[in-house]
Design a protein around this motif. Sequence first.
Motif, PDB file in Angstrom:
ATOM      1  N   ASN A 186      36.460 -38.762 -11.507  1.00 28.08           N
ATOM      2  CA  ASN A 186      36.697 -39.882 -12.413  1.00 28.08           C
ATOM      3  C   ASN A 186      37.505 -40.911 -11.621  1.00 28.08           C
ATOM      4  OD1 ASN A 186      38.088 -41.637 -14.181  1.00 28.08           O
ATOM      5  ND2 ASN A 186      38.106 -40.132 -15.835  1.00 28.08           N
ATOM      6  N   PRO A 187      36.887 -42.027 -11.206  1.00 27.76           N
ATOM      7  CA  PRO A 187      37.585 -42.972 -10.312  1.00 27.76           C
ATOM      8  C   PRO A 187      38.832 -43.598 -10.931  1.00 27.76           C
ATOM      9  CG  PRO A 187      35.448 -43.858 -10.973  1.00 27.76           C
ATOM     10  CD  PRO A 187      35.527 -42.459 -11.514  1.00 27.76           C
ATOM     11  N   VAL A 188      38.796 -43.914 -12.208  1.00 27.92           N
ATOM     12  CA  VAL A 188      39.963 -44.521 -12.858  1.00 27.92           C
ATOM     13  C   VAL A 188      41.066 -43.474 -13.008  1.00 27.92           C
ATOM     14  CG1 VAL A 188      40.810 -45.627 -14.964  1.00 27.92           C
ATOM     15  CG2 VAL A 188      38.580 -46.262 -14.031  1.00 27.92           C
ATOM     16  N   GLY A 189      40.701 -42.283 -13.471  1.00 28.85           N
ATOM     17  CA  GLY A 189      41.683 -41.209 -13.615  1.00 28.85           C
ATOM     18  C   GLY A 189      42.301 -40.839 -12.282  1.00 28.85           C
ATOM     19  N   LYS A 190      41.471 -40.784 -11.246  1.00 31.78           N
ATOM     20  CA  LYS A 190      41.955 -40.451  -9.895  1.00 31.78           C
ATOM     21  C   LYS A 190      42.970 -41.483  -9.423  1.00 31.78           C
ATOM     22  CE  LYS A 190      40.252 -39.429  -5.262  1.00 31.78           C
ATOM     23  NZ  LYS A 190      39.050 -39.109  -4.474  1.00 31.78           N
ATOM     24  N   GLU A 191      42.653 -42.744  -9.588  1.00 23.18           N
ATOM     25  CA  GLU A 191      43.558 -43.812  -9.158  1.00 23.18           C
ATOM     26  C   GLU A 191      44.862 -43.773  -9.946  1.00 23.18           C
ATOM     27  OE1 GLU A 191      45.328 -46.579  -7.048  1.00 23.18           O
ATOM     28  OE2 GLU A 191      43.395 -45.706  -6.515  1.00 23.18           O
ATOM     29  N   ASN A 192      44.785 -43.478 -11.236  1.00 20.29           N
ATOM     30  CA  ASN A 192      45.997 -43.390 -12.054  1.00 20.29           C
ATOM     31  C   ASN A 192      46.918 -42.270 -11.568  1.00 20.29           C
ATOM     32  OD1 ASN A 192      45.241 -45.532 -13.682  1.00 20.29           O
ATOM     33  ND2 ASN A 192      44.357 -44.234 -15.264  1.00 20.29           N
ATOM     34  N   ILE A 193      46.343 -41.107 -11.267  1.00 20.66           N
ATOM     35  CA  ILE A 193      47.145 -39.977 -10.785  1.00 20.66           C
ATOM     36  C   ILE A 193      47.776 -40.320  -9.440  1.00 20.66           C
ATOM     37  CG2 ILE A 193      47.012 -37.607  -9.897  1.00 20.66           C
ATOM     38  CD1 ILE A 193      44.864 -37.097 -12.086  1.00 20.66           C
ATOM     39  N   ILE A 194      46.978 -40.831  -8.525  1.00 22.81           N
ATOM     40  CA  ILE A 194      47.487 -41.155  -7.188  1.00 22.81           C
ATOM     41  C   ILE A 194      48.577 -42.221  -7.267  1.00 22.81           C
ATOM     42  CG2 ILE A 194      46.866 -42.218  -4.973  1.00 22.81           C
ATOM     43  CD1 ILE A 194      44.157 -40.713  -5.224  1.00 22.81           C
ATOM     44  N   SER A 195      48.361 -43.244  -8.078  1.00 26.59           N
ATOM     45  CA  SER A 195      49.364 -44.314  -8.212  1.00 26.59           C
ATOM     46  C   SER A 195      50.674 -43.774  -8.779  1.00 26.59           C
ATOM     47  CB  SER A 195      48.846 -45.424  -9.130  1.00 26.59           C
ATOM     48  OG  SER A 195      47.771 -46.085  -8.519  1.00 26.59           O
ATOM     49  N   LEU A 196      50.579 -42.954  -9.813  1.00 27.33           N
ATOM     50  CA  LEU A 196      51.783 -42.374 -10.413  1.00 27.33           C
ATOM     51  C   LEU A 196      52.562 -41.563  -9.382  1.00 27.33           C
ATOM     52  CD1 LEU A 196      53.498 -41.589 -12.980  1.00 27.33           C
ATOM     53  CD2 LEU A 196      52.026 -39.570 -13.090  1.00 27.33           C
ATOM     54  N   LEU A 197      51.873 -40.680  -8.672  1.00 25.15           N
ATOM     55  CA  LEU A 197      52.553 -39.798  -7.724  1.00 25.15           C
ATOM     56  C   LEU A 197      53.089 -40.553  -6.510  1.00 25.15           C
ATOM     57  CD1 LEU A 197      50.184 -36.707  -7.951  1.00 25.15           C
ATOM     58  CD2 LEU A 197      52.410 -37.029  -9.056  1.00 25.15           C
ATOM     59  N   LYS A 198      52.333 -41.528  -6.025  1.00 23.23           N
ATOM     60  CA  LYS A 198      52.832 -42.332  -4.892  1.00 23.23           C
ATOM     61  C   LYS A 198      54.047 -43.159  -5.297  1.00 23.23           C
ATOM     62  CE  LYS A 198      48.845 -42.850  -1.890  1.00 23.23           C
ATOM     63  NZ  LYS A 198      47.859 -43.796  -1.333  1.00 23.23           N
ATOM     64  N   ASN A 199      53.999 -43.740  -6.489  1.00 21.95           N
ATOM     65  CA  ASN A 199      55.142 -44.525  -6.969  1.00 21.95           C
ATOM     66  C   ASN A 199      56.373 -43.638  -7.123  1.00 21.95           C
ATOM     67  OD1 ASN A 199      53.826 -46.980  -7.005  1.00 21.95           O
ATOM     68  ND2 ASN A 199      53.206 -46.768  -9.149  1.00 21.95           N
ATOM     69  N   PHE A 200      56.196 -42.437  -7.632  1.00 23.27           N
ATOM     70  CA  PHE A 200      57.322 -41.525  -7.777  1.00 23.27           C
ATOM     71  C   PHE A 200      57.873 -41.140  -6.406  1.00 23.27           C
ATOM     72  CE2 PHE A 200      59.150 -37.267  -7.953  1.00 23.27           C
ATOM     73  CZ  PHE A 200      60.164 -37.478  -8.872  1.00 23.27           C
ATOM     74  N   LYS A 201      56.970 -40.853  -5.475  1.00 20.65           N
ATOM     75  CA  LYS A 201      57.394 -40.459  -4.126  1.00 20.65           C
ATOM     76  C   LYS A 201      58.186 -41.575  -3.454  1.00 20.65           C
ATOM     77  CE  LYS A 201      55.451 -37.554  -0.608  1.00 20.65           C
ATOM     78  NZ  LYS A 201      55.374 -36.213  -1.098  1.00 20.65           N
ATOM     79  N   ASN A 202      57.788 -42.831  -3.688  1.00 17.96           N
ATOM     80  CA  ASN A 202      58.480 -43.981  -3.105  1.00 17.96           C
ATOM     81  C   ASN A 202      59.771 -44.309  -3.831  1.00 17.96           C
ATOM     82  OD1 ASN A 202      56.465 -44.316  -1.205  1.00 17.96           O
ATOM     83  ND2 ASN A 202      55.292 -45.730  -2.487  1.00 17.96           N
ATOM     84  N   TYR A 203      59.942 -43.766  -5.031  1.00 14.05           N
ATOM     85  CA  TYR A 203      61.139 -44.000  -5.827  1.00 14.05           C
ATOM     86  C   TYR A 203      62.268 -43.244  -5.245  1.00 14.05           C
ATOM     87  CZ  TYR A 203      64.365 -43.481  -9.749  1.00 14.05           C
ATOM     88  OH  TYR A 203      65.453 -43.453 -10.556  1.00 14.05           O
TER      89      TYR A 203
END
Length: 123
Positions: A106-123
């Motif tokens: 699911n391209p939208v779901g995949k992007e949402n998961i990756i964005s959430l986790l990358k943003n958290f990692k950068n936090y």
Amino acid sequence: MEITKGLLFLDDIRYPAEVYQYTDQDIFLRKDWHIVRNYEEFVNRILEKGLPEIISFDHDLGDEHELKNNARKWLEKTGYDCAKWLTEYCMDHYLDLPMFYCHSMNPVGKENIISLLKNFKNY
């Protein structure tokens, strides 16, 4: 709780070797994946065994959804819900996020998961 050795594979129907066929990532050929099929199994596994070294996420964990105002709403919790829980768990316990993949088709779901986790990692 510390990071434990091991790999956690979240997917309602597929197995890691099947994911290798469309990702070409050798990590999915490893035999030491622990498979969880839904949100509850995901949460319980981490609460019981600690954080795995690596997690791979699927987004769509079941086909149950409803249409509301012409938008599809999932009745089952998704891989995104698992990722949200994971970030809160790591924040609450002062833990680093494990290494992660998202093998969802699911391209939208995949992007949402990756964005959430990358943003958290950068936090």
